[in-house]
Design a protein around this motif. Structure first.
Motif, PDB file in Angstrom:
ATOM      1  N   GLU A 168       0.864  -1.239  -0.112  1.00 50.62           N
ATOM      2  CA  GLU A 168       0.121   0.091   0.130  1.00 50.62           C
ATOM      3  C   GLU A 168       0.878   1.242  -0.067  1.00 50.62           C
ATOM      4  O   GLU A 168       0.557   2.167  -0.677  1.00 50.62           O
ATOM      5  N   LEU A 169       2.055   1.150   0.776  1.00 53.93           N
ATOM      6  CA  LEU A 169       2.797   2.335   0.850  1.00 53.93           C
ATOM      7  C   LEU A 169       3.450   2.737  -0.518  1.00 53.93           C
ATOM      8  O   LEU A 169       3.752   3.791  -1.137  1.00 53.93           O
ATOM      9  N   TRP A 170       3.781   1.447  -1.414  1.00 56.01           N
ATOM     10  CA  TRP A 170       4.399   1.634  -2.494  1.00 56.01           C
ATOM     11  C   TRP A 170       3.303   2.240  -3.609  1.00 56.01           C
ATOM     12  O   TRP A 170       3.710   3.195  -4.359  1.00 56.01           O
ATOM     13  N   ARG A 174       3.515   5.724  -5.703  1.00 54.06           N
ATOM     14  CA  ARG A 174       3.475   6.060  -6.936  1.00 54.06           C
ATOM     15  C   ARG A 174       2.336   6.956  -7.347  1.00 54.06           C
ATOM     16  O   ARG A 174       2.499   7.620  -8.209  1.00 54.06           O
ATOM     17  N   ARG A 175       1.056   6.906  -6.628  1.00 54.02           N
ATOM     18  CA  ARG A 175       0.250   7.817  -6.997  1.00 54.02           C
ATOM     19  C   ARG A 175       0.555   9.353  -6.525  1.00 54.02           C
ATOM     20  O   ARG A 175       0.312  10.217  -7.451  1.00 54.02           O
ATOM     21  N   LYS A 177       3.687  10.538  -6.740  1.00 60.09           N
ATOM     22  CA  LYS A 177       4.473  10.911  -7.908  1.00 60.09           C
ATOM     23  C   LYS A 177       3.910  11.308  -9.114  1.00 60.09           C
ATOM     24  O   LYS A 177       4.028  12.293  -9.882  1.00 60.09           O
ATOM     25  N   GLN A 178       2.618  10.591  -9.430  1.00 59.09           N
ATOM     26  CA  GLN A 178       1.761  10.667 -10.501  1.00 59.09           C
ATOM     27  C   GLN A 178       1.081  11.909 -10.466  1.00 59.09           C
ATOM     28  O   GLN A 178       0.911  12.874 -11.433  1.00 59.09           O
ATOM     29  N   ASN A 179       0.789  12.318  -9.235  1.00 58.25           N
ATOM     30  CA  ASN A 179       0.151  13.771  -9.089  1.00 58.25           C
ATOM     31  C   ASN A 179       0.791  14.874  -8.967  1.00 58.25           C
ATOM     32  O   ASN A 179       0.600  15.980  -9.486  1.00 58.25           O
ATOM     33  N   CYS A 180       2.145  14.662  -8.742  1.00 57.60           N
ATOM     34  CA  CYS A 180       3.263  15.776  -8.748  1.00 57.60           C
ATOM     35  C   CYS A 180       3.702  16.214 -10.102  1.00 57.60           C
ATOM     36  O   CYS A 180       3.859  17.116 -10.567  1.00 57.60           O
ATOM     37  N   GLU A 181       3.463  14.875 -11.123  1.00 60.51           N
ATOM     38  CA  GLU A 181       3.911  15.060 -12.477  1.00 60.51           C
ATOM     39  C   GLU A 181       2.703  15.803 -13.158  1.00 60.51           C
ATOM     40  O   GLU A 181       2.933  16.453 -14.249  1.00 60.51           O
ATOM     41  N   LEU A 182       1.478  15.449 -12.724  1.00 63.00           N
ATOM     42  CA  LEU A 182       0.426  16.040 -13.260  1.00 63.00           C
ATOM     43  C   LEU A 182       0.184  17.538 -12.959  1.00 63.00           C
ATOM     44  O   LEU A 182      -0.147  18.307 -13.806  1.00 63.00           O
ATOM     45  N   GLY A 183       0.551  17.964 -11.865  1.00 58.91           N
ATOM     46  CA  GLY A 183       0.100  19.091 -11.296  1.00 58.91           C
ATOM     47  C   GLY A 183       1.414  20.145 -11.255  1.00 58.91           C
ATOM     48  O   GLY A 183       2.187  20.644 -11.705  1.00 58.91           O
TER      49      GLY A 183
END
Length: 183
Positions: A168-170, A174-175, A177-183
């Motif tokens: 769950e931490l992994w 990942r989520r 990291k994806q949010n940072c790349e999108l925002g």
């Protein structure tokens, strides 16, 4: 902390200023000087960027890992006592985690939220204690409840299911990291 005298004052009214005595205290003071509280809008934006941690997600991963481990054990060993022991070991983690999840989310936590942070923290410790006691009780009852208990399979079930926290931490990282790349 050591103190130094303020040269601007003299006599009986000497002002004592604290002087950092270690590098840690100096760094701590520097961090305190740089601290800037977030505005309400900044705090809301920060919360939206953070992935939501859910105890129910951990519980779901625990169940998935338990079923997968049981399937692998069934294929590799073709032994019912091994599979049952593995599932019992997994249940010794999943059932107490479910109890704690219920207690913290559906049970009294929402009622205690009005009581503040201390009440919420106390509730967390109560449910964590209940989880621990139930897990110990389930493990102590294992020899009586499981015919032809295989301790190695039971421990394997425990370990595999406990790894759900890391999984769950992994996924949360990942989520994020994806949010940072999108925002």
């Amino acid at each position: 902390m050591a103190t130094i005298e303020d040269p601007a004052t003299s006599g009986a009214g000497k002002l004592q200023k604290p002087m950092p005595s270690t590098a840690f205290e100096e760094a701590d003071e520097a961090e305190q000087d740089d601290f800037k509280p977030l505005t309400r809008e900044e705090a809301q934006q920060w919360r939206q960027r953070q992935p939501h941690a859910s105890v129910w997600a951990v519980l779901g991963w625990q169940v998935v890992l338990a079923v997968l481990a049981a399937c692998v054990a069934a294929v590799l060993t073709r032994s019912q006592p091994v599979v049952v022991s593995l599932l019992y070991g997994a249940a010794a983690v999943v059932v107490p985690t479910g109890l704690m999840a219920w207690g913290l989310t559906k049970g009294a936590l929402s009622k205690r939220a009005a009581g503040g942070a201390q009440a919420s923290l106390a509730g967390f410790f109560v449910w964590e204690g209940a989880k621990l006691l139930l897990a110990i009780a389930l493990l102590a009852l294992a020899p009586r409840l499981v015919a032809d208990l295989n301790w190695l399979a039971l421990v394997a079930g425990l370990v595999v299911v406990l790894k759900a926290y890391w999984l769950e931490l992994w996924f949360r990282a990942r989520r994020l990291k994806q949010n940072c790349e999108l925002g």
